[in-house]
Design an enzyme around this catalytic site. Structure first.
Site, mmCIF file in Angstrom:
data_model
loop_
_atom_site.group_PDB
_atom_site.id
_atom_site.type_symbol
_atom_site.label_atom_id
_atom_site.label_comp_id
_atom_site.label_asym_id
_atom_site.label_seq_id
_atom_site.Cartn_x
_atom_site.Cartn_y
_atom_site.Cartn_z
ATOM 1 N N TYR A 66 -34.530 40.626 -33.587
ATOM 2 C CA TYR A 66 -33.628 40.821 -32.459
ATOM 3 C C TYR A 66 -33.473 42.319 -32.209
ATOM 4 C CZ TYR A 66 -32.139 35.928 -32.913
ATOM 5 O OH TYR A 66 -32.094 34.563 -32.968
ATOM 6 N N ASP A 100 -35.629 21.878 -25.690
ATOM 7 C CA ASP A 100 -36.545 22.953 -26.081
ATOM 8 C C ASP A 100 -37.436 22.599 -27.273
ATOM 9 O OD1 ASP A 100 -34.795 23.065 -28.217
ATOM 10 O OD2 ASP A 100 -34.478 25.233 -28.108
#
Length: 291
Positions: free
Chosen positions: A133, A164
């Site tokens: 991240y 998903d």
């Protein structure tokens, strides 16, 4: 160098749903220490009140932050089991198991490898490189076992978005930083309907039962009272985290707001039912591992 970590955890369930692999955790077990390889042995205390033990331990293969690194779950006989399929979801009384993939205040994008046998935890990659991240995540993050967001199922309440193809994500808002592979008892408090490149990616907001504020928070309004601004912060973090990489912001359904506990429980029930169909092979698994 592989390391096996025995995790201290407490149990009130004896077997995993829809599998033949028993978990012999009908009594409370507290080991206190986390065991690492002799080259990096440390002692870490866990509070056993909120940690669930289906008599599994953690076996690390490879070195962290390498492409080969895997965190496997093994039973008492040393056999690998799947954190996605073999850890029970429900513990009763609105309490669920939560498996930590990413500890709070870290940035390595760890995730269950849904396409590998026994679905170990690994670091995600993109174009052959490890993913991080752009900044630390401020909550413990992971998955609800025995859940699945069906990519063939359109959700009419969330802009018709399809699932998903992953287990349901959990954002655990407690004060303690957890460890990769810990299995915590949590209670859901709210749900955010994130839409990531057109796919529905639920975020269940929950709290570990051993958190000092756990008894004070039982629904979405309690989160705002005792963790003011947290729901907005979670939404904004997941909305914006791809922007530094040049991607557009993620969107959210349900009026861009978090839904309450009852809605979160509905999401968990529906995705558990989808997982049951998957594991029974009523729905094509594609490249997903059902082992």
């Amino acid at each position: 160098m592989a390391a096996t970590r025995a995790i201290a955890i407490a149990s009130n369930s004896t077997c995993s749903l829809l599998t033949k692999r028993p978990f012999l955790g009908s009594h409370s077990l507290c080991l206190k220490n986390l065991k690492l390889s002799s080259s990096s042995r440390t002692t870490r205390s866990f509070t056993c009140k909120a940690i669930y033990n289906p008599q599994v331990s953690i076996k690390e293969e490879g070195q962290p932050q390498t492409l080969d690194y895997r965190v496997f779950f093994v039973d008492q006989s040393g056999n690998k089991v799947s954190p996605w399929h073999d850890i029970p979801l429900k513990l009763g009384d609105g309490v669920f198991n939560f498996i930590v993939e990413i500890p709070k205040e870290t940035s390595a994008k760890m995730e269950v490898a849904t396409d590998e046998p026994f679905t170990p935890i690994k670091q995600d990659t993109k174009k052959g490189k490890l993913r991080f991240y752009p900044y630390n995540i401020h909550w413990n993050y992971g998955l609800l076992p025995q859940t699945w967001e069906d990519p063939s199922l359109a959700n009419s309440e969330v802009d018709g978005a399809f699932g998903d193809n992953d287990p349901v994500d959990v954002v655990e808002i407690g004060e303690s930083q957890r460890k990769i592979g810990e299995i915590l008892k949590v209670k859901p408090l709210a749900a955010l309907a994130m839409i990531d490149e057109g796919e529905l990616d639920w975020k269940i907001v929950a709290i570990s039962l051993d958190d000092p504020k756990a008894s004070l928070v039982n629904d979405i309004d309690d989160v705002e009272k005792h963790f003011p601004g947290t729901l907005t912060a979670i939404r904004d973090w997941f909305r914006d985290y791809k922007i530094p990489d040049g991607k557009p912001a993620n969107k959210f359904g349900l009026g861009n707001q978090a839904a309450n506990k009852d809605y979160a429980l509905k999401v968990i029930t529906e995705t558990n039912e989808s997982w049951a169909k998957l594991i029974k092979r009523s729905i094509p698994a594609g490249e997903l591992s059902l082992v």
